[in-house]
Enzyme design. Structure first.
Site, PDB file in Angstrom:
ATOM      1  N   ASN A 153      36.442  49.866  32.702  1.00 55.01           N
ATOM      2  CA  ASN A 153      37.028  51.044  32.685  1.00 55.01           C
ATOM      3  C   ASN A 153      38.462  51.209  33.006  1.00 55.01           C
ATOM      4  O   ASN A 153      39.389  51.957  32.477  1.00 55.01           O
ATOM      5  CB  ASN A 153      35.935  52.198  33.402  1.00 55.01           C
ATOM      6  CG  ASN A 153      36.094  51.859  34.877  1.00 55.01           C
ATOM      7  OD1 ASN A 153      36.217  50.601  35.193  1.00 55.01           O
ATOM      8  ND2 ASN A 153      36.091  52.962  35.670  1.00 55.01           N
ATOM      9  N   GLU A 159      31.965  47.291  44.856  1.00 58.59           N
ATOM     10  CA  GLU A 159      32.467  48.698  44.617  1.00 58.59           C
ATOM     11  C   GLU A 159      31.654  48.932  43.284  1.00 58.59           C
ATOM     12  O   GLU A 159      31.770  48.683  42.212  1.00 58.59           O
ATOM     13  CB  GLU A 159      34.062  48.460  44.106  1.00 58.59           C
ATOM     14  CG  GLU A 159      34.593  48.069  45.414  1.00 58.59           C
ATOM     15  CD  GLU A 159      34.680  48.945  46.757  1.00 58.59           C
ATOM     16  OE1 GLU A 159      34.496  50.019  46.465  1.00 58.59           O
ATOM     17  OE2 GLU A 159      34.991  48.474  47.759  1.00 58.59           O
ATOM     18  N   CYS A 212      35.175  55.729  38.031  1.00 59.76           N
ATOM     19  CA  CYS A 212      33.976  55.824  38.924  1.00 59.76           C
ATOM     20  C   CYS A 212      34.064  57.026  39.661  1.00 59.76           C
ATOM     21  O   CYS A 212      32.996  57.454  40.365  1.00 59.76           O
ATOM     22  CB  CYS A 212      33.845  54.425  39.717  1.00 59.76           C
ATOM     23  SG  CYS A 212      35.501  54.140  40.363  1.00 59.76           S
ATOM     24  N   GLU A 253      37.823  48.363  50.235  1.00 60.36           N
ATOM     25  CA  GLU A 253      39.111  47.664  49.593  1.00 60.36           C
ATOM     26  C   GLU A 253      40.278  48.496  50.103  1.00 60.36           C
ATOM     27  O   GLU A 253      40.117  49.385  50.542  1.00 60.36           O
ATOM     28  CB  GLU A 253      39.043  47.480  48.066  1.00 60.36           C
ATOM     29  CG  GLU A 253      37.868  46.696  47.747  1.00 60.36           C
ATOM     30  CD  GLU A 253      37.668  46.286  46.029  1.00 60.36           C
ATOM     31  OE1 GLU A 253      38.402  46.862  45.341  1.00 60.36           O
ATOM     32  OE2 GLU A 253      37.188  45.239  45.703  1.00 60.36           O
TER      33      GLU A 253
HETATM   34  P1  NAD Z   1      28.993  45.965  34.809  1.00 66.14           P
HETATM   35  O1  NAD Z   1      28.069  45.688  35.873  1.00 66.14           O
HETATM   36  O2  NAD Z   1      28.007  45.887  33.695  1.00 66.14           O
HETATM   37  O3  NAD Z   1      29.873  44.736  34.626  1.00 66.14           O
HETATM   38  C1  NAD Z   1      31.024  44.617  35.479  1.00 66.14           C
HETATM   39  C2  NAD Z   1      31.481  43.387  35.599  1.00 66.14           C
HETATM   40  O4  NAD Z   1      30.529  42.104  36.082  1.00 66.14           O
HETATM   41  C3  NAD Z   1      31.828  42.663  34.202  1.00 66.14           C
HETATM   42  O5  NAD Z   1      32.972  41.623  34.164  1.00 66.14           O
HETATM   43  C4  NAD Z   1      30.521  41.894  33.746  1.00 66.14           C
HETATM   44  O6  NAD Z   1      30.708  40.649  32.811  1.00 66.14           O
HETATM   45  C5  NAD Z   1      30.019  41.323  35.016  1.00 66.14           C
HETATM   46  N1  NAD Z   1      28.708  41.029  35.229  1.00 66.14           N
HETATM   47  C6  NAD Z   1      27.725  41.716  34.659  1.00 66.14           C
HETATM   48  N2  NAD Z   1      26.717  40.887  35.138  1.00 66.14           N
HETATM   49  C7  NAD Z   1      26.899  39.910  36.003  1.00 66.14           C
HETATM   50  C8  NAD Z   1      25.954  39.008  36.856  1.00 66.14           C
HETATM   51  N3  NAD Z   1      24.746  38.888  36.717  1.00 66.14           N
HETATM   52  N4  NAD Z   1      26.752  38.256  37.541  1.00 66.14           N
HETATM   53  C9  NAD Z   1      28.208  38.415  37.762  1.00 66.14           C
HETATM   54  N5  NAD Z   1      28.880  39.176  36.934  1.00 66.14           N
HETATM   55  C10 NAD Z   1      28.312  40.042  36.181  1.00 66.14           C
HETATM   56  O7  NAD Z   1      29.764  47.330  34.880  1.00 66.14           O
HETATM   57  P2  NAD Z   1      30.682  48.054  33.722  1.00 66.14           P
HETATM   58  O8  NAD Z   1      29.857  48.403  32.660  1.00 66.14           O
HETATM   59  O9  NAD Z   1      31.757  46.679  33.352  1.00 66.14           O
HETATM   60  O10 NAD Z   1      31.511  48.813  34.357  1.00 66.14           O
HETATM   61  C11 NAD Z   1      30.931  50.253  34.571  1.00 66.14           C
HETATM   62  C12 NAD Z   1      30.549  50.418  36.140  1.00 66.14           C
HETATM   63  O11 NAD Z   1      31.447  50.116  37.218  1.00 66.14           O
HETATM   64  C13 NAD Z   1      30.027  51.652  36.463  1.00 66.14           C
HETATM   65  O12 NAD Z   1      28.883  51.963  37.094  1.00 66.14           O
HETATM   66  C14 NAD Z   1      31.293  52.281  37.353  1.00 66.14           C
HETATM   67  O13 NAD Z   1      30.779  53.404  38.385  1.00 66.14           O
HETATM   68  C15 NAD Z   1      31.457  51.032  38.064  1.00 66.14           C
HETATM   69  N6  NAD Z   1      32.825  51.152  38.483  1.00 66.14           N
HETATM   70  C16 NAD Z   1      32.918  51.305  39.941  1.00 66.14           C
HETATM   71  C17 NAD Z   1      34.182  51.461  40.528  1.00 66.14           C
HETATM   72  C18 NAD Z   1      34.184  51.383  42.263  1.00 66.14           C
HETATM   73  O14 NAD Z   1      35.484  51.308  42.541  1.00 66.14           O
HETATM   74  N7  NAD Z   1      33.091  51.746  42.905  1.00 66.14           N
HETATM   75  C19 NAD Z   1      35.238  51.241  40.034  1.00 66.14           C
HETATM   76  C20 NAD Z   1      35.126  51.133  38.443  1.00 66.14           C
HETATM   77  C21 NAD Z   1      34.129  51.090  37.903  1.00 66.14           C
END
Ligand code: NAD
Length: 484
Positions: free
Chosen positions: A153, A251, A285, A464
């Site tokens: 995102n 996060e 997020c 962080e």
């Molecule tokens: P996601 O969890 O699908 O993927 C995030 C990252 O993790 C990607 O690089 C993905 O390839 C990797 N990944 C997926 N499965 C994995 C595994 N089993 N082991 C290791 N890595 C793995 O999330 P997304 O759809 O890319 O992002 C959206 C989500 O991120 C939303 O839930 C949003 O709220 C959250 N987000 C949180 C914050 C925060 O600071 N809290 C900030 C931005 C986004």
């Protein structure tokens, strides 16, 4: 700096394809067409990345703060010099409006490097004096090889938010950006090479989460994992990493409340509420996806909020008129649409939006959705409990502070909350009781990089930002020296 169409891994200072030779398609969400390819990496690529990082670690961890500062500043400068190229690439890759990548994503990525470059010069540790007996001092040493995994995102913004402090603290990194938005991480690897970052200090492996991402988490030489992404993925990562006793910063998702009291500054609140609902297509997020308004203001708010939402232009990411661009993928668009159907089935009334936007021309196959406002849903329905992560908000009235707090705290998440009131005592009272890692009063997304950033409950573990990040990426060692 024009983005190459064939993205490569960056391992040990060398650009290379995946060991398997396989590629994944990279789709432009505004057209639905494949426009580049990225390596479909697996554990063999991660192995190479970790080996390169381990080789680079002894020298990088002994590199003094001045030298680290200079290299990280040079990376920041190069991002700044290529601001527009980075911003355009980010918008094409993710579908977000160029106005957002030019004002938020890329300036912030640059600021992350600048901030942590200077932090290397300032970071200090504690000492504890035992009068007449001994002195203790705390050595803060880098961990070694660390993993940094980021979502789609805010692609470069969040990748650098992890990488910059990890490198500043003297670690070497095996990093993986989202497979949906790999382009600016690839451009970053070129910048790092040009800036003179020694080979192996930062390694970027592209590919799928359950293959490349999981291999980073599972690798025994990776001492810590800093992850930003969905709560379910965080759960899987924790399950793998915890028995290996790795340090973890998670996060995760949010379902953030936006509490609006009748005494607020209406115009400032309205402008803030539109931004916090629909910035980056609602795919931040920190977006406030549940809006609760004190009853005397409710109807006025609803009518004006719907009117302004209808005025937002959903259009091509690179068009200056677009307030919203395309959602990141077909799968994500369909997920958001499923939540809209669910909201209807749960008794919600969609006051505006929620339909696909026909942007026309080359963009017919793009993933465009008009921003939606939903009324009439109870707190305990799925549309109010689960993260939708799109241009969709629910609105509802409340009658008392107690009710507002119960609504705000009534989900499994606890990332951020926003509060609009002119009453300072009330702001303090409520801020204290909100279950959230970040509370904004009369503003939203105002960010000082020194402050702790993170969530409570299902929104994550750890913090962080500023010294919190430098502490995460170092191991404290107490040295006790007896007098005489
Ligand atoms: P996601 O969890 O699908 O993927 C995030 C990252 O993790 C990607 O690089 C993905 O390839 C990797 N990944 C997926 N499965 C994995 C595994 N089993 N082991 C290791 N890595 C793995 O999330 P997304 O759809 O890319 O992002 C959206 C989500 O991120 C939303 O839930 C949003 O709220 C959250 N987000 C949180 C914050 C925060 O600071 N809290 C900030 C931005 C986004």
């Amino acid at each position: 700096m024009a983005p190459d169409l064939q993205i490569q891994n960056y391992i040990g200072g060398v650009f290379q394809p995946a060991v398997s030779g396989a590629f994944l398609d990279n789709i432009d969400p505004s057209t639905g067409q494949v426009y580049s390819r990225l390596p479909d990496s697996d554990e063999r690529d991660v192995q190479l990345a970790v080996e390169a990082a381990a080789r680079a670690f002894p020298a990088w961890s002994r590199t003094g703060p001045d030298a680290r500062f200079r290299i990280l500043m040079r990376i920041a400068d190069l991002i700044g010099q290529n601001m527009e190229a980075f911003a355009r690439a980010e918008s094409v890759d993710s579908g977000k409006p160029l106005s957002v990548s030019m004002s938020v994503d890329i300036p912030r990525a640059q600021a992350n490097f600048r901030f942590f470059a200077t932090a290397t010069l300032q970071f200090a540790s504690e000492s504890h004096h035992m009068a007449g007996e001994a002195a203790n001092f705390t050595l803060r040493q880098p961990l070694g090889v660390v993993g940094c995994i980021s979502p789609w995102n805010l692609p470069l913004y969040l990748f650098t938010w992890k990488i910059a402090p990890a490198l500043a603290a003297g670690n070497c990194v095996a990093g993986k950006p989202s497979e949906l938005t790999p382009m600016t991480a690839y451009m970053l690897s070129k910048v790092c090479q040009e800036a003179g970052l020694p080979p192996g200090v930062l390694n970027i492996v592209h590919g799928l989460g359950h293959k490349a991402g999981q291999a980073i988490v599972e690798h025994p030489q990776v001492k810590a994992v800093s992850f930003t992404g969905g709560t379910e993925t965080g759960r899987k990562i924790a399950a793998v990493a915890a028995p290996m006793f790795k340090k973890l910063s998670l996060e995760l998702g949010g379902k953030n409340p936006n509490l609006i009291f009748a005494d607020c500054n209406f115009e400032a609140m309205m402008e803030g509420a539109i931004r916090s609902s629909f910035s980056n297509n609602g795919q931040i997020c920190l977006c406030g996806s549940r809006i609760y308004v004190e009853r005397p203001l409710y109807e006025k708010f609803r009518d004006e909020f719907v009117r302004r939402t209808q005025q937002l232009i959903t259009g091509p990411p690179l068009s200056p008129e677009s307030a919203l661009g395309a959602l990141v993928s077909r799968q994500h668009l369909e997920k958001v649409e499923q939540y809209l159907s669910l909201a209807r089935a749960e008794g919600g009334v969609i006051l505006c939006g929620g339909e696909r936007a026909d942007v026309g021309g080359d963009y017919r196959g793009g993933y465009f959705l008009r921003p939606a406002v939903i009324e009439g849903l109870p707190l305990d329905c799925r549309a109010n409990q689960e993260e939708i992560f799109g241009p969709v908000v629910t609105i509802a009235p409340f009658d008392s502070e107690e009710e507002a707090l119960a609504l705000a705290n009534g989900t499994a998440y606890g990332l951020s909350a926003t509060l609009w009131t002119q009453d300072v005592s009330r702001a303090n009272r409520i801020a204290e009781q909100l279950q959230a890692g970040i509370v904004w009063v009369n503003c939203w997304m105002v960010r000082d990089l020194r402050t702790p950033f993170g969530g409570v409950k299902n929104s994550g573990v750890g913090r962080e930002g500023g010294n919190e990040a430098l502490r995460f990426f170092t191991e404290p060692k107490n040295v006790c020296i007896k007098y005489g």
